[in-house]
Design a protein around this motif. Structure first.
Motif, PDB file in Angstrom:
ATOM      1  N   UNK A  78      64.015  14.818   7.188  1.00  0.00           N
ATOM      2  CA  UNK A  78      64.663  13.665   6.568  1.00  0.00           C
ATOM      3  C   UNK A  78      64.013  13.212   5.289  1.00  0.00           C
ATOM      4  N   UNK A  79      62.687  13.285   5.212  1.00  0.00           N
ATOM      5  CA  UNK A  79      61.994  12.836   4.013  1.00  0.00           C
ATOM      6  C   UNK A  79      61.524  13.956   3.115  1.00  0.00           C
ATOM      7  N   UNK A  80      62.006  15.156   3.349  1.00  0.00           N
ATOM      8  CA  UNK A  80      61.556  16.292   2.547  1.00  0.00           C
ATOM      9  C   UNK A  80      62.136  16.211   1.141  1.00  0.00           C
ATOM     10  N   UNK A  81      61.314  16.497   0.142  1.00  0.00           N
ATOM     11  CA  UNK A  81      61.739  16.475  -1.257  1.00  0.00           C
ATOM     12  C   UNK A  81      61.972  17.914  -1.700  1.00  0.00           C
ATOM     13  N   UNK A  82      63.221  18.353  -1.813  1.00  0.00           N
ATOM     14  CA  UNK A  82      63.474  19.757  -2.163  1.00  0.00           C
ATOM     15  C   UNK A  82      63.279  20.009  -3.652  1.00  0.00           C
ATOM     16  N   UNK A  83      62.968  21.235  -3.976  1.00  0.00           N
ATOM     17  CA  UNK A  83      62.839  21.640  -5.371  1.00  0.00           C
ATOM     18  C   UNK A  83      63.188  23.117  -5.476  1.00  0.00           C
ATOM     19  N   UNK A  84      64.240  23.469  -6.210  1.00  0.00           N
ATOM     20  CA  UNK A  84      64.627  24.879  -6.336  1.00  0.00           C
ATOM     21  C   UNK A  84      63.680  25.644  -7.247  1.00  0.00           C
ATOM     22  N   UNK A  89      66.247  24.725 -12.117  1.00  0.00           N
ATOM     23  CA  UNK A  89      65.838  23.330 -12.270  1.00  0.00           C
ATOM     24  C   UNK A  89      66.807  22.540 -13.141  1.00  0.00           C
ATOM     25  N   UNK A  90      67.403  23.186 -14.147  1.00  0.00           N
ATOM     26  CA  UNK A  90      68.325  22.453 -15.021  1.00  0.00           C
ATOM     27  C   UNK A  90      69.575  22.029 -14.264  1.00  0.00           C
ATOM     28  N   UNK A  91      70.070  22.870 -13.353  1.00  0.00           N
ATOM     29  CA  UNK A  91      71.216  22.478 -12.535  1.00  0.00           C
ATOM     30  C   UNK A  91      70.824  21.405 -11.524  1.00  0.00           C
ATOM     31  N   UNK A  92      69.615  21.498 -10.987  1.00  0.00           N
ATOM     32  CA  UNK A  92      69.112  20.487 -10.047  1.00  0.00           C
ATOM     33  C   UNK A  92      69.016  19.132 -10.728  1.00  0.00           C
ATOM     34  N   UNK A  93      68.543  19.113 -11.981  1.00  0.00           N
ATOM     35  CA  UNK A  93      68.448  17.860 -12.717  1.00  0.00           C
ATOM     36  C   UNK A  93      69.824  17.322 -13.082  1.00  0.00           C
ATOM     37  N   UNK A  94      70.761  18.204 -13.356  1.00  0.00           N
ATOM     38  CA  UNK A  94      72.111  17.778 -13.719  1.00  0.00           C
ATOM     39  C   UNK A  94      72.764  16.995 -12.591  1.00  0.00           C
ATOM     40  N   UNK A 158      60.076  14.420 -13.769  1.00  0.00           N
ATOM     41  CA  UNK A 158      60.444  13.381 -12.812  1.00  0.00           C
ATOM     42  C   UNK A 158      60.084  13.724 -11.369  1.00  0.00           C
ATOM     43  N   UNK A 159      59.712  14.966 -11.101  1.00  0.00           N
ATOM     44  CA  UNK A 159      59.426  15.363  -9.722  1.00  0.00           C
ATOM     45  C   UNK A 159      58.083  14.806  -9.269  1.00  0.00           C
ATOM     46  N   UNK A 160      58.026  14.310  -8.050  1.00  0.00           N
ATOM     47  CA  UNK A 160      56.788  13.774  -7.475  1.00  0.00           C
ATOM     48  C   UNK A 160      55.980  14.936  -6.913  1.00  0.00           C
ATOM     49  N   UNK A 161      55.145  15.527  -7.758  1.00  0.00           N
ATOM     50  CA  UNK A 161      54.408  16.719  -7.354  1.00  0.00           C
ATOM     51  C   UNK A 161      53.354  16.402  -6.303  1.00  0.00           C
ATOM     52  N   UNK A 168      54.272  19.609   1.869  1.00  0.00           N
ATOM     53  CA  UNK A 168      54.349  21.040   2.081  1.00  0.00           C
ATOM     54  C   UNK A 168      53.024  21.692   2.413  1.00  0.00           C
ATOM     55  N   UNK A 169      51.961  20.903   2.485  1.00  0.00           N
ATOM     56  CA  UNK A 169      50.641  21.468   2.736  1.00  0.00           C
ATOM     57  C   UNK A 169      50.562  22.080   4.134  1.00  0.00           C
ATOM     58  N   UNK A 170      49.984  23.258   4.218  1.00  0.00           N
ATOM     59  CA  UNK A 170      49.834  23.936   5.497  1.00  0.00           C
ATOM     60  C   UNK A 170      48.631  23.340   6.226  1.00  0.00           C
ATOM     61  N   UNK A 171      48.874  22.794   7.390  1.00  0.00           N
ATOM     62  CA  UNK A 171      47.816  22.186   8.188  1.00  0.00           C
ATOM     63  C   UNK A 171      47.820  22.809   9.574  1.00  0.00           C
TER      64      UNK A 171
END
Length: 260
Positions: A78-84, A89-94, A158-161, A168-171
């Motif tokens: 539910x709270x995952x922030x996707x990033x292609x 990225x240009x289509x994702x930003x659009x 604008x992405x929250x890196x 996404x950190x492996x724990x």
């Protein structure tokens, strides 16, 4: 005498002296220094350039391997922030803009852009190769390149890196007591398991609850009032005060380092 020079065979006065068919190119000797044989000269150069770029790409993948994230968790999606990938990225930003958040941004705009690119050889039939002599085609191409660069830059900016790296950190999965009463209270509250995972090792936006070195009183204070940095709001626990104490003791017990 060079081949193809100075000799003409005319068998009929109605045949033009040139006599060359349209689909047969002129001899190479008529273009000194301006053309070469496709095989092996041109093709060998293409292979050499391709090999250089391939070796460079392989070196890049070895020096900077692709980052891996933890396994997909439906409970924490539910709270995952996707990033292609970077080339989308240009289509994702659009899609973030209000006017292009639906079919316009997913079908119409990309369809027009790629359709125009595919039809470019038929839409622009001019023989001039200099960009200044083809203002329409050059302007449209520059507009497309600038748009892609701008949208890609905006998406990266604008992405929250930091949040993306944390989620996404492996724990390692926590070694917890799943038979305890505190664990039953933990999994029964969706706000707990949804953010911190079923093993309390962290989830979508929630940090790990292992090795936190918190006392039961500190855990209760965070649950009721929220964390100091505002990452966790207060008042999310659904249960009695007795259940809250049991949960706090359970979390605090697993939040102590193993050597203690």
């Amino acid at each position: 005498m060079k081949r193809g020079k100075g000799m003409k065979f005319v068998g009929d006065s109605r045949v033009k002296a040139d006599g060359r068919m349209k689909n047969i190119p002129k001899d190479y000797s008529e273009y000194p220094g301006k053309t070469e044989a496709f095989w092996p000269n041109y093709l060998l150069k293409e292979w050499m350039v391709g090999a250089v770029f391939l070796m460079g790409f392989l070196c890049l993948t070895i020096a900077h391997p692709a980052p891996l994230e933890r396994m997909a968790d439906p409970a924490a999606a539910g709270g995952y922030i996707p990033l292609p990938d970077w080339y989308f990225l240009f289509l994702y930003q659009l899609l973030k803009y209000e006017y292009a958040s639906d079919v316009v941004g997913t079908v119409i705009i990309p369809g027009l852009a790629f359709g125009a690119l595919l039809l470019a050889p038929w839409l622009d039939t001019g023989k001039e190769r200099r960009p200044l002599k083809r203002p329409v085609a050059s302007s449209l191409m520059m507009l497309g390149v600038i748009s892609v660069i701008f949208l890609t830059w905006e998406s990266v900016d604008q992405h929250d890196w930091e949040a993306a790296a944390q989620q996404g950190e492996i724990v390692e999965e926590g070694d917890i007591n799943t038979e305890a009463e505190g664990y039953e209270i933990y999994v029964s509250n969706q706000s707990c398991i949804g953010c911190h995972g079923d093993t309390m090792a962290g989830g979508a936006g929630g940090p790990t609850l292992l090795d936190t070195e918190k006392t039961p009183e500190e855990v209760i204070n965070i649950i009721q009032n929220g964390s100091e940095n505002g990452a966790m709001p207060g008042g999310l626990f659904e249960g009695t005060d007795e259940e809250l104490e049991i949960l706090a003791e359970y979390i605090a017990a697993h939040g102590q380092p193993e050597d203690e």
